[in-house]
Design a protein around this motif. Structure first.
Motif, PDB file in Angstrom:
ATOM      1  N   UNK A 191       0.829  -1.207   0.000  1.00  0.00           N
ATOM      2  CA  UNK A 191       0.000   0.000   0.000  1.00  0.00           C
ATOM      3  C   UNK A 191       0.863   1.256   0.000  1.00  0.00           C
ATOM      4  N   UNK A 192       0.353   2.255  -0.697  1.00  0.00           N
ATOM      5  CA  UNK A 192       0.948   3.578  -0.702  1.00  0.00           C
ATOM      6  C   UNK A 192      -0.121   4.508  -0.145  1.00  0.00           C
ATOM      7  N   UNK A 193      -0.086   4.733   1.157  1.00  0.00           N
ATOM      8  CA  UNK A 193      -1.170   5.435   1.827  1.00  0.00           C
ATOM      9  C   UNK A 193      -2.052   4.423   2.528  1.00  0.00           C
TER      10      UNK A 193
ATOM     11  N   UNK B 128       3.914  -0.718  -8.283  1.00  0.00           N
ATOM     12  CA  UNK B 128       4.539  -2.036  -8.394  1.00  0.00           C
ATOM     13  C   UNK B 128       5.057  -2.463  -7.026  1.00  0.00           C
ATOM     14  N   UNK B 129       5.331  -3.762  -6.907  1.00  0.00           N
ATOM     15  CA  UNK B 129       5.890  -4.296  -5.672  1.00  0.00           C
ATOM     16  C   UNK B 129       7.356  -3.892  -5.566  1.00  0.00           C
ATOM     17  N   UNK B 130       7.759  -3.469  -4.374  1.00  0.00           N
ATOM     18  CA  UNK B 130       9.147  -3.067  -4.181  1.00  0.00           C
ATOM     19  C   UNK B 130      10.094  -4.255  -4.240  1.00  0.00           C
ATOM     20  N   UNK B 131       9.642  -5.432  -3.835  1.00  0.00           N
ATOM     21  CA  UNK B 131      10.515  -6.602  -3.761  1.00  0.00           C
ATOM     22  C   UNK B 131      10.634  -7.337  -5.101  1.00  0.00           C
ATOM     23  N   UNK B 132       9.490  -7.607  -5.749  1.00  0.00           N
ATOM     24  CA  UNK B 132       9.534  -8.445  -6.950  1.00  0.00           C
ATOM     25  C   UNK B 132       9.154  -7.721  -8.237  1.00  0.00           C
TER      26      UNK B 132
ATOM     27  N   UNK C 292       3.235  -5.862 -11.016  1.00  0.00           N
ATOM     28  CA  UNK C 292       2.408  -4.706 -11.355  1.00  0.00           C
ATOM     29  C   UNK C 292       1.070  -4.806 -10.621  1.00  0.00           C
ATOM     30  N   UNK C 293       0.789  -3.844  -9.753  1.00  0.00           N
ATOM     31  CA  UNK C 293      -0.446  -3.843  -8.972  1.00  0.00           C
ATOM     32  C   UNK C 293      -1.601  -3.155  -9.692  1.00  0.00           C
ATOM     33  N   UNK C 294      -1.366  -2.602 -10.871  1.00  0.00           N
ATOM     34  CA  UNK C 294      -2.428  -1.850 -11.549  1.00  0.00           C
ATOM     35  C   UNK C 294      -3.573  -2.754 -12.009  1.00  0.00           C
ATOM     36  N   UNK C 295      -3.342  -4.054 -12.163  1.00  0.00           N
ATOM     37  CA  UNK C 295      -4.400  -4.961 -12.608  1.00  0.00           C
ATOM     38  C   UNK C 295      -5.366  -5.320 -11.485  1.00  0.00           C
ATOM     39  N   UNK C 296      -4.985  -5.076 -10.241  1.00  0.00           N
ATOM     40  CA  UNK C 296      -5.831  -5.442  -9.112  1.00  0.00           C
ATOM     41  C   UNK C 296      -6.905  -4.383  -8.904  1.00  0.00           C
TER      42      UNK C 296
END
Length: 96
Positions: free
Chosen positions: A2-4, A11-15, A18-22
Motif C-alpha cells: 500500500x501507498x497510503x 509495483x511491488x518493491x521486492x519483486x 504490477x499492482x495496476x491490474x488489481x
C-alpha cells in the motif's frame, strides 16, 4: 503493498509485480459492512438484554465500534482480495 491507507503502490518493491491490474471495487466494503454489522448488532442486542442501557450508550458504543472496526478491517480485506485475484489469475471479463 500500500501507498497510503488504501491506495496500492504501482509495483511491488521486492519483486516488481504490477499492482495496476488489481481492482477489488466494492468487495472490501461489502465484507467490512457485513462483518461489522453482525458484530455491532449482536453486541447491541446483548447489551440491551443484559444491561438495558440508555440510548446514548448504545449510540456511543455502536458508533465508535463501527468506525473503529471498519478502519481496522478495510485494509487487510483489500489486501486479501488483491491476493485472491492474483492467486486465481482473475481478469476483466471479455466477450468473444
Amino acid at each position: 503493498m500500500f501507498d497510503g491507507f488504501l491506495h496500492f503502490r504501482p509495483t511491488c518493491e521486492a519483486c516488481g509485480l504490477d499492482f495496476s491490474a488489481f481492482d477489488s471495487a466494492d468487495g472490501p466494503a461489502f465484507f467490512v459492512m457485513s462483518i461489522v454489522g453482525i458484530v455491532v448488532v449482536g453486541l447491541a442486542l446483548w447489551m440491551e438484554i443484559t444491561f438495558e442501557p440508555p440510548i446514548w450508550v448504545h449510540a456511543l458504543v455502536a458508533g465508535s465500534l463501527s468506525i473503529g472496526l471498519s478502519l481496522v478491517l478495510v485494509r487487510p480485506l483489500k489486501g486479501m482480495l488483491a491476493a485472491l485475484q492474483y492467486h486465481n489469475k482473475a481478469a476483466q471479463g471479455r466477450f468473444r
